[in-house]
Motif scaffolding. Structure first.
Motif, PDB file in Angstrom:
ATOM      1  N   GLY A 155      10.839   4.603   8.883  1.00 27.83           N
ATOM      2  CA  GLY A 155      11.901   5.266   9.620  1.00 27.83           C
ATOM      3  C   GLY A 155      13.205   5.399   8.860  1.00 27.83           C
ATOM      4  O   GLY A 155      14.223   5.809   9.428  1.00 27.83           O
TER       5      GLY A 155
ATOM      6  N   LYS B 202      12.592   8.889   4.641  1.00 21.23           N
ATOM      7  CA  LYS B 202      11.939   9.382   3.417  1.00 21.23           C
ATOM      8  C   LYS B 202      11.232  10.711   3.687  1.00 21.23           C
ATOM      9  O   LYS B 202      11.444  11.688   2.971  1.00 21.23           O
ATOM     10  CB  LYS B 202      10.929   8.332   2.918  1.00 21.23           C
ATOM     11  CG  LYS B 202      11.528   6.940   2.719  1.00 21.23           C
ATOM     12  CD  LYS B 202      10.521   5.945   2.200  1.00 21.23           C
ATOM     13  CE  LYS B 202       9.365   5.660   3.166  1.00 21.23           C
ATOM     14  NZ  LYS B 202       9.778   4.953   4.404  1.00 21.23           N
ATOM     15  N   THR B 203      10.393  10.721   4.722  1.00 20.63           N
ATOM     16  CA  THR B 203       9.682  11.954   5.044  1.00 20.63           C
ATOM     17  C   THR B 203      10.666  13.058   5.423  1.00 20.63           C
ATOM     18  O   THR B 203      10.490  14.224   5.064  1.00 20.63           O
ATOM     19  CB  THR B 203       8.686  11.709   6.195  1.00 20.63           C
ATOM     20  OG1 THR B 203       7.713  10.766   5.747  1.00 20.63           O
ATOM     21  CG2 THR B 203       7.985  12.983   6.613  1.00 20.63           C
ATOM     22  N   THR B 204      11.722  12.668   6.116  1.00 18.56           N
ATOM     23  CA  THR B 204      12.719  13.663   6.500  1.00 18.56           C
ATOM     24  C   THR B 204      13.346  14.297   5.256  1.00 18.56           C
ATOM     25  O   THR B 204      13.540  15.520   5.209  1.00 18.56           O
ATOM     26  CB  THR B 204      13.802  13.007   7.380  1.00 18.56           C
ATOM     27  OG1 THR B 204      13.156  12.346   8.462  1.00 18.56           O
ATOM     28  CG2 THR B 204      14.765  14.041   7.913  1.00 18.56           C
TER      29      THR B 204
ATOM     30  N   GLN C 209       2.616  13.376   3.911  1.00 16.87           N
ATOM     31  CA  GLN C 209       2.167  12.145   4.552  1.00 16.87           C
ATOM     32  C   GLN C 209       1.044  12.499   5.530  1.00 16.87           C
ATOM     33  O   GLN C 209       1.119  13.482   6.258  1.00 16.87           O
ATOM     34  CB  GLN C 209       3.335  11.509   5.311  1.00 16.87           C
ATOM     35  CG  GLN C 209       3.034  10.123   5.829  1.00 16.87           C
ATOM     36  CD  GLN C 209       4.300   9.372   6.242  1.00 16.87           C
ATOM     37  OE1 GLN C 209       5.349   9.957   6.433  1.00 16.87           O
ATOM     38  NE2 GLN C 209       4.185   8.070   6.383  1.00 16.87           N
TER      39      GLN C 209
ATOM     40  N   GLN D 237       5.661   3.257   0.251  1.00 19.98           N
ATOM     41  CA  GLN D 237       5.973   2.063   1.035  1.00 19.98           C
ATOM     42  C   GLN D 237       5.848   0.845   0.135  1.00 19.98           C
ATOM     43  O   GLN D 237       6.571  -0.137   0.284  1.00 19.98           O
ATOM     44  CB  GLN D 237       4.975   1.905   2.190  1.00 19.98           C
ATOM     45  CG  GLN D 237       5.294   2.714   3.413  1.00 19.98           C
ATOM     46  CD  GLN D 237       6.373   2.077   4.237  1.00 19.98           C
ATOM     47  OE1 GLN D 237       6.605   0.879   4.157  1.00 19.98           O
ATOM     48  NE2 GLN D 237       7.064   2.880   5.031  1.00 19.98           N
TER      49      GLN D 237
END
Ligand SMILES: Nc1ncnc2c1ncn2[C@@H]1O[C@H](COP(=O)(O)OP(=O)(O)OP(=O)(O)O)[C@@H](O)[C@H]1O
Ligand SMILES: [Mg+2]
Lengths: 239, 285
Positions: A41, A44-46, A87, A196
């Motif tokens: 949360g 990173k993906t954002t 992801q 991660q």
């Protein structure tokens, strides 16, 4: 400028009202591998979504080889030479292995030495070649990850975004994926690798960027962090 | 009661329904747009055909031109209206419903309130014998056309790179765009194709159904049932669903006229409850 493959400057991003990225800035130099780390949360993906055009930043800029891309649609950003290994892999389930690769094919721009073609992806991942006519949904997790990587390479990218490519894979497959990433880096591809597992990232990364609650808290060469024995626990949790 | 004839009519009607529903299924499957103008596009195609034929254009050319005309209109609807309402399903339903009323009014003004029949093309009049049974030749022709379109559409969707791109867009639109597929352009293309098929079907259906105000609202529910039975986005589903509905509708009307709609919609309700994705549909990931 020319040796900057990717630059984020002061990026703010929201999901609806929730403010997820706060003034995120970092650079991925040409031919370098940036490890983007952070807890669950952290954003990173954002960040990856913003670069790929899947999420429009509310503020700030994103540049690919100096060309501003923020706010452009994903297909236009793909045309700028950005490719994504997302992801969760997100392979096209109702397409065959071959089709998954074919739909992403794009001619290499100009001077590319060894362009990626269907044949070359199949050479690199022989297991995909064996399963070329199978529907992608029938592949194992590791094979799906290979397919997601092969699909990204088919567009002959200049910048490769990889979001947790080792997630949920058996150790042996993870090693295979990491070896592939190393080879891509040796070929000069610029890579933004979200991980991660900090150890994996430190093994391959030139630079490390750590996000904490949507802010960049560390941005340094991996070697310097190791040399200075910087304590990253507070940002990464326990490994 | 001639069961053979009833069966032949059911199958011919199923073929017509396939031409109508294939586009509806593709548009719904790819774009998640419940396009309630689809019945109107069918009717509009039929009226275009009526006018073209009255100006001396041959039947088949009129059918093609009707399809192309409706395809262009569909493309405009997608570009100018639906494009602006991404993901807003209620707005899409209301806009397409409103449009269908507008098209119905415009047709009433232009072509009047009386049913207009389209003459069967001369070459296909009369009856042909198949396995010793006489069938109306034109209906056999409709079946052949539907099967031919099914094969071509299937090959386009399953055997070409363009088709693979469309399926990728159905699977995961954002990921498809991220690999460089111009999904918005494909959407327009599919919308044109689906609309054009409906318009073409309208003319082809003319000799069987004739054209009248309300034809749109007669056809739309049938397309809905086909797609719900078969599964959205599935061409095979639309194909099988069309013939199932063709049989249910024709046999229902012939054998249980009071309950024709029950016979038609009950299976749909059952499928919705038991297999919400349809018989051939994939549940969305
Ligand atoms: N689609 C979404 N809508 C609303 N909030 C979201 C959405 N996706 C992510 N978030 C929230 O945004 C924040 C950042 O999420 P993000 O997915 O970028 O994290 P991450 O660093 O990739 O985490 P992970 O390691 O679990 O993948 C989280 O608080 C998450 O709950
Ligand atoms: Mg993530």
């Amino acid at each position: 400028m020319a040796n900057e493959a990717l630059r984020l400057a002061d990026v703010d991003a929201f999901y609806g009202d929730s403010h997820v990225l706060h003034g995120v800035s970092f650079i991925c130099g040409e031919g370098r591998l940036v490890g983007l780390l952070g807890r669950n949360g952290a954003g990173k993906t954002t960040s990856i979504n913003v670069v790929m055009g899947l999420l429009r930043p509310r503020r700030g800029s994103v540049a690919v080889y100096g060309t501003p891309v923020a706010g452009r649609p994903p297909e236009a950003i793909a045309a700028q030479g950005v490719a994504l290994v997302p992801q969760g892999r997100r392979i096209f389930r109702s397409l065959t292995v071959r089709e998954n690769l074919a739909v992403a094919a794009r001619k290499a721009s100009g001077d590319r030495q060894k362009p990626w073609t269907l044949e070359r992806v199949f050479d690199t991942f022989p297991r995909l070649a064996e399963r070329r006519k199978q529907y992608a949904s029938t592949l194992s997790g590791g094979e799906q990850q290979m397919l997601a990587i092969g699909r990204a390479l088919m567009s002959n990218p200049r910048v490769l975004l990889m979001d947790e490519p080792s997630e949920g894979l058996a150790p042996q497959i993870v090693a295979e994926v990491m070896a592939t990433i190393r080879r891509l880096k040796e070929e000069g591809l610029s890579i933004l690798l979200v991980e991660q597992n900090a150890k994996l990232a430190f093994d391959v990364a030139d630079d490390i960027v750590i996000l904490n609650s949507g802010r960049v808290v560390v941005d340094a060469p991996a070697a310097a962090l190791v040399r200075d024995k910087v304590d990253l626990h507070q940002h990464l949790g326990i490994y | 009661m001639n069961l053979w004839l009833l069966a032949a009519n059911s199958i011919a009607f199923g073929g017509l329904l396939f031409l109508l529903s294939a586009g509806f299924a593709l548009i719904f499957g790819l774009m998640r747009i419940p396009n309630l103008t689809h019945g109107s596009l069918f009717m509009l195609g039929a009226y275009f055909g009526v006018s073209l034929i009255s100006w001396g254009v041959g039947f088949w050319l009129a059918a093609l031109a009707g399809g192309v005309g409706v395809a262009v209109l569909g493309g405009l609807i997608e570009r100018l209206l639906l494009r602006r309402l991404p993901g807003a399903e209620l707005a899409q339903v209301l806009v397409t419903l409103g449009l269908s009323f507008m098209i119905a009014d415009a047709c009433l003004m232009q072509w009047g309130g009386d049913p207009i029949s389209i003459e069967t093309p001369a070459a296909l009049r009369g009856a042909s014998r198949v396995a010793g049974v006489a069938f109306p030749t034109y209906r056999l022709g409709v079946i052949v056309i539907a099967v031919a379109f099914a094969v071509v559409l299937w090959a386009m969707l399953e055997r070409t790179r363009l088709g693979a791109m469309i399926r990728a867009g159905v699977d995961d639109p954002m990921m498809a765009r991220a690999v460089g597929i111009r999904v918005p352009l494909l959407f327009t293309l599919v919308f044109c194709l689906g609309s054009g098929l409906a318009g073409f079907a309208g003319v082809i259906g003319g000799p069987i159904l004739s054209v009248y105000p309300g034809l749109d609202q007669d056809m739309l529910p049938l397309a809905l049932v086909v797609v719900i039975l078969g599964g959205s986005g599935s061409l095979v589903g639309a194909f099988v669903g069309s013939f199932v509905v063709g049989v249910l509708y024709n046999f229902g009307q012939a054998l249980l006229p009071e309950l024709a709609y029950v016979v038609l919609f009950l299976p749909m309700l059952v499928v919705l409850v038991v297999r919400p994705a349809g018989l051939f549909g994939r549940s969305s990931p």
